[in-house]
Scaffold this motif. Structure first.
Motif, PDB file in Angstrom:
ATOM      1  N   MET A  93       0.827  -1.210   0.000  1.00 61.93           N
ATOM      2  CA  MET A  93       0.000   0.000   0.000  1.00 61.93           C
ATOM      3  C   MET A  93       0.858   1.255   0.000  1.00 61.93           C
ATOM      4  O   MET A  93       0.608   2.200  -0.739  1.00 61.93           O
ATOM      5  CB  MET A  93      -0.931  -0.018   1.219  1.00 61.93           C
ATOM      6  CG  MET A  93      -1.923   1.136   1.264  1.00 61.93           C
ATOM      7  SD  MET A  93      -3.078   1.092  -0.112  1.00 61.93           S
ATOM      8  CE  MET A  93      -4.086  -0.304   0.381  1.00 61.93           C
ATOM      9  N   LYS A  94       1.918   1.255   0.851  1.00 61.91           N
ATOM     10  CA  LYS A  94       2.789   2.426   0.909  1.00 61.91           C
ATOM     11  C   LYS A  94       3.512   2.635  -0.406  1.00 61.91           C
ATOM     12  O   LYS A  94       3.750   3.760  -0.817  1.00 61.91           O
ATOM     13  CB  LYS A  94       3.782   2.264   2.056  1.00 61.91           C
ATOM     14  CG  LYS A  94       3.132   2.335   3.434  1.00 61.91           C
ATOM     15  CD  LYS A  94       4.126   2.044   4.531  1.00 61.91           C
ATOM     16  CE  LYS A  94       3.454   2.096   5.903  1.00 61.91           C
ATOM     17  NZ  LYS A  94       4.353   1.697   6.993  1.00 61.91           N
ATOM     18  N   LYS A  95       3.872   1.533  -1.079  1.00 62.67           N
ATOM     19  CA  LYS A  95       4.534   1.656  -2.369  1.00 62.67           C
ATOM     20  C   LYS A  95       3.600   2.303  -3.389  1.00 62.67           C
ATOM     21  O   LYS A  95       4.033   3.105  -4.214  1.00 62.67           O
ATOM     22  CB  LYS A  95       4.981   0.271  -2.848  1.00 62.67           C
ATOM     23  CG  LYS A  95       5.802   0.311  -4.141  1.00 62.67           C
ATOM     24  CD  LYS A  95       6.049  -1.073  -4.704  1.00 62.67           C
ATOM     25  CE  LYS A  95       6.952  -1.877  -3.805  1.00 62.67           C
ATOM     26  NZ  LYS A  95       7.334  -3.168  -4.444  1.00 62.67           N
ATOM     27  N   ARG A  96       2.301   1.978  -3.316  1.00 67.08           N
ATOM     28  CA  ARG A  96       1.339   2.568  -4.239  1.00 67.08           C
ATOM     29  C   ARG A  96       1.220   4.075  -4.015  1.00 67.08           C
ATOM     30  O   ARG A  96       1.186   4.856  -4.965  1.00 67.08           O
ATOM     31  CB  ARG A  96      -0.020   1.900  -4.042  1.00 67.08           C
ATOM     32  CG  ARG A  96      -1.092   2.347  -5.041  1.00 67.08           C
ATOM     33  CD  ARG A  96      -2.438   1.739  -4.709  1.00 67.08           C
ATOM     34  NE  ARG A  96      -2.360   0.272  -4.635  1.00 67.08           N
ATOM     35  CZ  ARG A  96      -3.347  -0.476  -4.177  1.00 67.08           C
ATOM     36  NH1 ARG A  96      -4.462   0.087  -3.744  1.00 67.08           N
ATOM     37  NH2 ARG A  96      -3.204  -1.791  -4.143  1.00 67.08           N
ATOM     38  N   LEU A 143       3.496   5.991  -2.682  1.00 67.90           N
ATOM     39  CA  LEU A 143       4.769   6.583  -3.067  1.00 67.90           C
ATOM     40  C   LEU A 143       4.854   6.747  -4.581  1.00 67.90           C
ATOM     41  O   LEU A 143       5.265   7.799  -5.092  1.00 67.90           O
ATOM     42  CB  LEU A 143       5.907   5.696  -2.557  1.00 67.90           C
ATOM     43  CG  LEU A 143       7.309   6.311  -2.435  1.00 67.90           C
ATOM     44  CD1 LEU A 143       7.279   7.528  -1.540  1.00 67.90           C
ATOM     45  CD2 LEU A 143       8.281   5.273  -1.884  1.00 67.90           C
ATOM     46  N   ALA A 144       4.425   5.716  -5.309  1.00 68.97           N
ATOM     47  CA  ALA A 144       4.442   5.781  -6.768  1.00 68.97           C
ATOM     48  C   ALA A 144       3.471   6.843  -7.288  1.00 68.97           C
ATOM     49  O   ALA A 144       3.788   7.577  -8.234  1.00 68.97           O
ATOM     50  CB  ALA A 144       4.085   4.407  -7.349  1.00 68.97           C
ATOM     51  N   SER A 145       2.306   6.954  -6.649  1.00 67.16           N
ATOM     52  CA  SER A 145       1.323   7.963  -7.070  1.00 67.16           C
ATOM     53  C   SER A 145       1.858   9.370  -6.854  1.00 67.16           C
ATOM     54  O   SER A 145       1.709  10.246  -7.726  1.00 67.16           O
ATOM     55  CB  SER A 145       0.022   7.772  -6.294  1.00 67.16           C
ATOM     56  OG  SER A 145      -0.542   6.494  -6.524  1.00 67.16           O
ATOM     57  N   ALA A 146       2.494   9.594  -5.700  1.00 66.73           N
ATOM     58  CA  ALA A 146       3.068  10.908  -5.415  1.00 66.73           C
ATOM     59  C   ALA A 146       4.190  11.233  -6.393  1.00 66.73           C
ATOM     60  O   ALA A 146       4.314  12.384  -6.861  1.00 66.73           O
ATOM     61  CB  ALA A 146       3.588  10.956  -3.979  1.00 66.73           C
ATOM     62  N   LEU A 147       4.997  10.235  -6.730  1.00 66.51           N
ATOM     63  CA  LEU A 147       6.101  10.450  -7.664  1.00 66.51           C
ATOM     64  C   LEU A 147       5.575  10.834  -9.037  1.00 66.51           C
ATOM     65  O   LEU A 147       6.083  11.775  -9.671  1.00 66.51           O
ATOM     66  CB  LEU A 147       6.950   9.180  -7.750  1.00 66.51           C
ATOM     67  CG  LEU A 147       8.188   9.233  -8.648  1.00 66.51           C
ATOM     68  CD1 LEU A 147       9.132  10.328  -8.191  1.00 66.51           C
ATOM     69  CD2 LEU A 147       8.896   7.886  -8.664  1.00 66.51           C
ATOM     70  N   VAL A 148       4.549  10.145  -9.506  1.00 64.31           N
ATOM     71  CA  VAL A 148       3.961  10.462 -10.814  1.00 64.31           C
ATOM     72  C   VAL A 148       3.345  11.857 -10.796  1.00 64.31           C
ATOM     73  O   VAL A 148       3.506  12.642 -11.744  1.00 64.31           O
ATOM     74  CB  VAL A 148       2.898   9.407 -11.195  1.00 64.31           C
ATOM     75  CG1 VAL A 148       2.124   9.846 -12.431  1.00 64.31           C
ATOM     76  CG2 VAL A 148       3.544   8.053 -11.428  1.00 64.31           C
ATOM     77  N   LEU A 149       2.649  12.198  -9.713  1.00 60.04           N
ATOM     78  CA  LEU A 149       1.995  13.500  -9.607  1.00 60.04           C
ATOM     79  C   LEU A 149       3.013  14.640  -9.669  1.00 60.04           C
ATOM     80  O   LEU A 149       2.849  15.599 -10.435  1.00 60.04           O
ATOM     81  CB  LEU A 149       1.208  13.566  -8.294  1.00 60.04           C
ATOM     82  CG  LEU A 149       0.449  14.859  -8.017  1.00 60.04           C
ATOM     83  CD1 LEU A 149      -0.644  15.064  -9.066  1.00 60.04           C
ATOM     84  CD2 LEU A 149      -0.164  14.849  -6.622  1.00 60.04           C
ATOM     85  N   PHE A 150       4.077  14.524  -8.865  1.00 60.71           N
ATOM     86  CA  PHE A 150       5.090  15.589  -8.859  1.00 60.71           C
ATOM     87  C   PHE A 150       5.892  15.603 -10.159  1.00 60.71           C
ATOM     88  O   PHE A 150       6.316  16.671 -10.610  1.00 60.71           O
ATOM     89  CB  PHE A 150       6.032  15.416  -7.668  1.00 60.71           C
ATOM     90  CG  PHE A 150       5.484  15.968  -6.379  1.00 60.71           C
ATOM     91  CD1 PHE A 150       5.609  17.319  -6.082  1.00 60.71           C
ATOM     92  CD2 PHE A 150       4.842  15.148  -5.473  1.00 60.71           C
ATOM     93  CE1 PHE A 150       5.104  17.837  -4.899  1.00 60.71           C
ATOM     94  CE2 PHE A 150       4.325  15.654  -4.287  1.00 60.71           C
ATOM     95  CZ  PHE A 150       4.453  17.000  -4.000  1.00 60.71           C
ATOM     96  N   THR A 195      13.315   2.761  -1.662  1.00 53.82           N
ATOM     97  CA  THR A 195      14.425   3.713  -1.575  1.00 53.82           C
ATOM     98  C   THR A 195      14.591   4.479  -2.878  1.00 53.82           C
ATOM     99  O   THR A 195      14.786   5.704  -2.871  1.00 53.82           O
ATOM    100  CB  THR A 195      15.728   2.959  -1.240  1.00 53.82           C
ATOM    101  OG1 THR A 195      15.569   2.264  -0.006  1.00 53.82           O
ATOM    102  CG2 THR A 195      16.887   3.933  -1.122  1.00 53.82           C
ATOM    103  N   ALA A 196      14.512   3.774  -4.009  1.00 46.72           N
ATOM    104  CA  ALA A 196      14.660   4.434  -5.308  1.00 46.72           C
ATOM    105  C   ALA A 196      13.547   5.453  -5.541  1.00 46.72           C
ATOM    106  O   ALA A 196      13.796   6.589  -5.969  1.00 46.72           O
ATOM    107  CB  ALA A 196      14.671   3.390  -6.420  1.00 46.72           C
ATOM    108  N   MET A 197      12.301   5.074  -5.236  1.00 44.79           N
ATOM    109  CA  MET A 197      11.176   5.985  -5.467  1.00 44.79           C
ATOM    110  C   MET A 197      11.201   7.167  -4.507  1.00 44.79           C
ATOM    111  O   MET A 197      10.963   8.316  -4.917  1.00 44.79           O
ATOM    112  CB  MET A 197       9.852   5.222  -5.341  1.00 44.79           C
ATOM    113  CG  MET A 197       9.551   4.308  -6.517  1.00 44.79           C
ATOM    114  SD  MET A 197       7.847   3.667  -6.517  1.00 44.79           S
ATOM    115  CE  MET A 197       7.906   2.574  -5.100  1.00 44.79           C
TER     116      MET A 197
END
Length: 317
Positions: free
Chosen positions: A1-4, A6-13, A267-269
């Motif tokens: 869930m946390k990875k999802r 994190l990925a959503s925030a990365l795509v948004l920014f 860590t990468a994301m």
């Protein structure tokens, strides 16, 4: 869930960063881009975004590997002399191969970074008092010695201005043709994921790793090669980015634990997201001017680093 999340925030920014800058481009403009807007987007904003993502992910993964292999949460490429050694390699390439291609410069920087990291690990093996704070202090002193040597020869050869550029992490000059070297770091990060379990075992100590049939020295050397190559590519493309490889792996381990293979994607994301947020802040704080990435990451990173120190001391108490 946390990875999802994190990925959503990365795509948004990441999408948002494409529309931040002096040249005005809005999401609606994508439907009918002018020639100038297309040029800015394709030759400046997209290369900048790619270099931010690769630099943030790469340096964070490097920090995670070094912390695992050294068994110290405060070791990273910037506290182990890796980046300082790579900078010395850049100076040597400027002195001996003035018209060398970026790939040749990166190769020389890689060799020096690898040598500097090996020396630090050898120093680490001989330290008997391996306090969690003492070890990175030794690394910082080692890095400062290398940096002093670099500065001395740079002054002697009148190259100090050239070398100062490598100290300033900056994405503002990233355009098409000046960031492609960073794509070479992608296979090395994939290799880090493949070797993750072996790095975890190696991080438990040589005796334990050998008892499980692991070729300890081979695994450690592989990890250091990965770190040196990625750090060199980031240094040559962007410059030095402080604290990144130190704070991001620590933050991930707080909510994820210490499973290296499980932590690598996080860590990468998170590293890419942190650098991306810092870059956007640097572009808007004194708009239309821009703060270099090493300043924004340094200010935020130093605060997070101080919090990590206080948190660790309170837990030990």
């Amino acid at each position: 869930m946390k990875k999802r999340y994190l990925a959503s925030a990365l795509v948004l920014f990441a999408v948002g960063s494409l529309f931040v800058g002096v040249s005005s481009i809005s999401p609606m403009d994508l439907l009918d881009l002018s020639e100038e807007q297309f040029h800015v987007l394709w030759n400046s904003r997209l290369p900048r975004l790619m270099s931010i993502l690769l630099a943030g992910a790469g340096m964070s993964v490097c920090g995670l590997i070094m912390q695992q292999l050294s068994r110290n949460k405060f070791v990273s490429p910037t506290t182990a002399g890796t980046m300082d050694s790579a900078r010395l390699g850049v100076l040597v390439s400027l002195m001996l191969f003035t018209s060398a291609s970026p790939l040749v410069k990166m190769s020389i920087a890689f060799l020096f970074a690898l040598l500097g990291t090996f020396i630090f690990m050898k120093i680490l093996d001989r330290i008997k008092f391996k306090d969690v704070i003492f070890v990175p202090l030794v690394g910082l002193m080692f890095g400062n010695i290398i940096s002093s040597i670099t500065t001395f020869f740079a002054y002697e050869r009148d190259l100090i201005q050239n070398m100062s550029a490598w100290m300033q992490g900056d994405f503002s000059l990233i355009v098409t043709g000046r960031y492609e070297l960073m794509f070479l770091s992608i296979p090395f990060m994939i290799a880090a994921y493949i070797f993750a379990n072996k790095f975890t075992i190696a991080g438990m100590g040589e005796d334990f790793a050998v008892s499980l049939g692991l070729k300890y020295r081979t695994v450690v050397n592989t990890g250091l090669i990965l770190v040196a190559f990625v750090a060199s590519s980031v240094l040559l493309t962007v410059g030095m980015i402080p604290f990144l490889g130190l704070i991001i792996p620590n933050i991930v381990s707080i909510y994820q634990g210490d499973n290296l293979k499980k932590n690598l994607p996080h860590t990468a994301m998170l590293g890419a997201l942190f650098v991306l947020v810092c870059d956007i802040l640097g572009r808007v704080i004194i708009y239309p001017y821009e703060l270099p990435i090493n300043l924004t990451v340094g200010v935020l990173g130093s605060g997070i680093f101080a919090w990590l120190l206080i948190r660790r001391r309170s837990r030990e108490a």
